[in-house]
Design a protein around this motif. Structure first.
Motif, mmCIF file in Angstrom:
data_model
loop_
_atom_site.group_PDB
_atom_site.id
_atom_site.type_symbol
_atom_site.label_atom_id
_atom_site.label_comp_id
_atom_site.label_asym_id
_atom_site.label_seq_id
_atom_site.Cartn_x
_atom_site.Cartn_y
_atom_site.Cartn_z
ATOM 1 N N UNK A 1 0.809 -1.225 0.000
ATOM 2 C CA UNK A 1 0.000 0.000 0.000
ATOM 3 C C UNK A 1 0.842 1.274 0.000
ATOM 4 N N UNK A 2 1.906 1.388 0.824
ATOM 5 C CA UNK A 2 2.708 2.625 0.781
ATOM 6 C C UNK A 2 3.336 2.880 -0.582
ATOM 7 N N UNK A 3 3.763 1.828 -1.257
ATOM 8 C CA UNK A 3 4.370 2.007 -2.580
ATOM 9 C C UNK A 3 3.343 2.477 -3.605
ATOM 10 N N UNK A 4 2.105 2.046 -3.429
ATOM 11 C CA UNK A 4 1.065 2.434 -4.383
ATOM 12 C C UNK A 4 0.816 3.929 -4.321
ATOM 13 N N UNK A 5 0.730 4.486 -3.112
ATOM 14 C CA UNK A 5 0.459 5.914 -2.969
ATOM 15 C C UNK A 5 1.598 6.779 -3.474
ATOM 16 N N UNK A 6 2.818 6.237 -3.523
ATOM 17 C CA UNK A 6 3.964 6.979 -4.037
ATOM 18 C C UNK A 6 4.237 6.684 -5.505
#
Length: 575
Positions: free
Chosen positions: A160-165
């Motif tokens: 999830x954190x990689x998706x938002x970035x």
């Protein structure tokens, strides 16, 4: 005028001084002797002139030599054969359809297909069983608990954190903010009120960032090994209450293990035909208890009900809106970008995936026209080199009697009732008190997306020109309400994705086992429309089963033989 002439002369004089200084430095450097001893002769104007001429001739000679060398190499290239570098030889995996790629090997040996199926609800391979079992081992007395605790555990990375970035998501958020600013400006101009572009853009950007975070939190899956073990134990205990068995072919499980070990790191994409809500639970249960990595599963957000929604999330479900575009004709670019990036990052992180190629559950029992929205994301991730390859696994699930298969009201035109916590509890309680017979899962041979794409490209080069969408005999309207119906793929890949989707549906249908209820229904509708006795029906069913086996329908249900025996026993008792 005088000032301009004076300025020009000063510039020319400065340039001349710079040139003379450079020449003096070169001359002094040239005047050093061997061993670092400096020559006593001071440079004169003639010496500087001669030195400059030597430097110019030296540079001209170097240019001429370089030109002659290039011309000579050019003549050599023209006179000799061009050396073409040999591409590295890639050994084909052989994981492809034998009709699309004739060189592909048979993954499931015909002799292995004749093995008997196993009932996974009564098989505990990790328990202390067999000839070497020890009664001192606690697994002998608690085999189901041992099976659940000893299954292979995997690491499920959070993406999830990689998706938002991700750059795609950031670009979509910025584009949505600009579009919102444009709409606000038009509204302000229509109302005659003042408008500030910078402040509105900052406000809209912050609003879309918050929405992106909320969408990601609502969508993401949270696979948990502990929850998988608990659910496995519950399935072992509850499903035998209303199912006589859940069978699978052991050769198919071994085939999946062989394909996974043959291509380590390559994600498996399971594509089942959707018949019941038990489909994804039983597919995950089968894979978990056979030490295969369980997938993340695309599910509709209508299943995000209290308790059950979070439980399914822990089992791998990630939720997608039933209607991706809330306003007809206006695309939700932020949601689309998040969905696309989440799936792509899941595949890159090594997650297996599962989604239903038909979109929703079939209401007739027949395969539906495929909706290739999610499949298009997988194909585009492969085309963008985000993943080197994926293995597509067509899956077929069939039931003697569907657990949640009463669609009479929907056939009469009534709306489908929404899923709630109360309705879920009521359905479970009703199922536990009933008997739904046998269910079976069949895994077809997995095939490599890379080899399939290459085969389709070769076919398109040989065959007739590509058929335009308007010339198709079977028209398919785009759907904005199905979670799989909204395409995200580029227009260049649309024909490829459509061909792969139909290929998968065909493979799933061909792998579907014929259950006893299917055979009885067929006979009653074709040969015994006026009624028949149990003895004649049982005899004709056995004959029908032999006929199907002779027609190379290899994966036929064990329940067929079991039910036929029970019919013969019932007839003998009555007679």
């Amino acid at each position: 005028m005088n000032n301009s002439i004076t300025h020009f002369l000063n510039e020319v004089t400065g340039d001349m001084v710079d040139v003379i200084s450079m020449r003096l430095q070169e001359a002094y450097a040239f005047g050093w002797g061997d061993g670092g001893q400096r020559v006593e002769e001071r440079p004169t104007f003639d010496f500087l002139r001669r030195f400059g001429e030597q430097q110019r001739r030296k540079r001209a000679q170097e240019v001429e030599t370089d030109k002659r060398t290039r011309e000579t190499s050019l003549y050599e290239i023209k006179e000799s054969a061009m050396q073409v570098p040999t591409p590295p030889h890639r050994v084909p995996q052989g994981l492809a359809c034998r009709y699309c790629v004739p060189g592909s090997e048979i993954q499931l040996d015909p002799h292995e297909r004749r093995r008997d199926v196993i009932d996974v609800l009564r098989t505990t391979q990790h328990a202390n069983q067999g000839p070497n079992q020890s009664y001192l081992d606690w697994a002998t007395w608690f085999p189901i608990l041992a099976q659940c605790l000893r299954v292979k555990k995997y690491v499920f990375p959070e993406v999830s954190p990689k998706v938002l970035e991700d750059e795609r998501v950031r670009s979509a958020i910025d584009q949505a903010a600009v579009q919102s600013v444009r709409e606000e400006r038009q509204a302000a101009e229509a109302q005659g009120r003042p408008f500030n572009d910078t402040e509105t853009y900052t406000e809209m950007l912050e609003r879309h960032n918050k929405r992106a975070k909320k969408v990601m939190l609502d969508m993401r899956s949270k696979l948990s090994n502990v929850l998988l073990q608990i659910t496995s134990w519950l399935v072992y205990k509850i499903l035998p209450c209303f199912l006589t068995g859940a069978v699978a072919h052991p050769a198919q499980i071994e085939m999946l293990k062989a394909a996974s070990s043959r291509s380590p790191g390559t994600p498996l994409i399971f594509l089942p035909l959707h018949r019941s809500h038990l489909d994804y639970v039983l597919v995950t249960f089968m894979l978990l208890n056979n030490d295969l990595k369980v997938p993340v599963i695309a599910a509709g957000n209508n299943l995000r009900i209290p308790f059950f929604g979070e439980a399914l999330r822990g089992l791998g479900a990630f939720y997608i809106k039933r209607k991706i575009d809330p306003i007809t004709g206006k695309k939700d670019i932020v949601y689309r970008a998040i969905l696309h990036s989440y799936l792509q990052h899941c595949l890159t992180a090594g997650h297996n995936a599962e989604f239903f190629i038909e979109g929703g559950r079939t209401r007739t029992g027949k395969p539906c026209i495929p909706k290739s929205g999610i499949l298009s994301v997988v194909v585009e991730a492969f085309m963008e080199k985000a993943v080197p390859d994926v293995l597509l696994v067509p899956v077929s699930v069939n039931y003697e009697r569907l657990v949640d298969g009463n669609f009479v009201a929907e056939h009469l035109g009534q709306r489908k009732p929404p899923e709630t916590f109360t309705s879920a509890i009521s359905a479970i309680w009703k199922a536990v008190k009933s008997n739904y017979g046998l269910m079976r899962i069949d895994f077809n041979e997995p095939f490599s997306l890379r080899e399939l794409v290459e085969a389709f490209k070769r076919t398109q080069e040989r065959e007739l020109p590509r058929t335009e969408p308007g010339d198709r005999l079977l028209q398919q309207t785009k759907s904005s309400t199905s979670l799989y119906g909204t395409d995200i793929v580029q227009e260049d890949h649309r024909g490829l994705v459509d061909s792969i989707a139909r290929h998968v549906v065909y493979d799933c249908a061909s792998a579907t086992s014929v259950m006893s209820t299917n055979a009885v229904t067929f006979l009653l509708l074709t040969q015994f429309r006026r009624g028949v006795t149990i003895s004649v029906l049982a005899s004709r069913t056995l004959t029908f089963g032999i006929l199907i086996r002779s027609l190379s329908c290899i994966f036929w249900s064990v329940s067929w033989r079991r039910e036929c025996r029970s019919w013969h026993g019932l007839f003998n008792m009555n007679s």
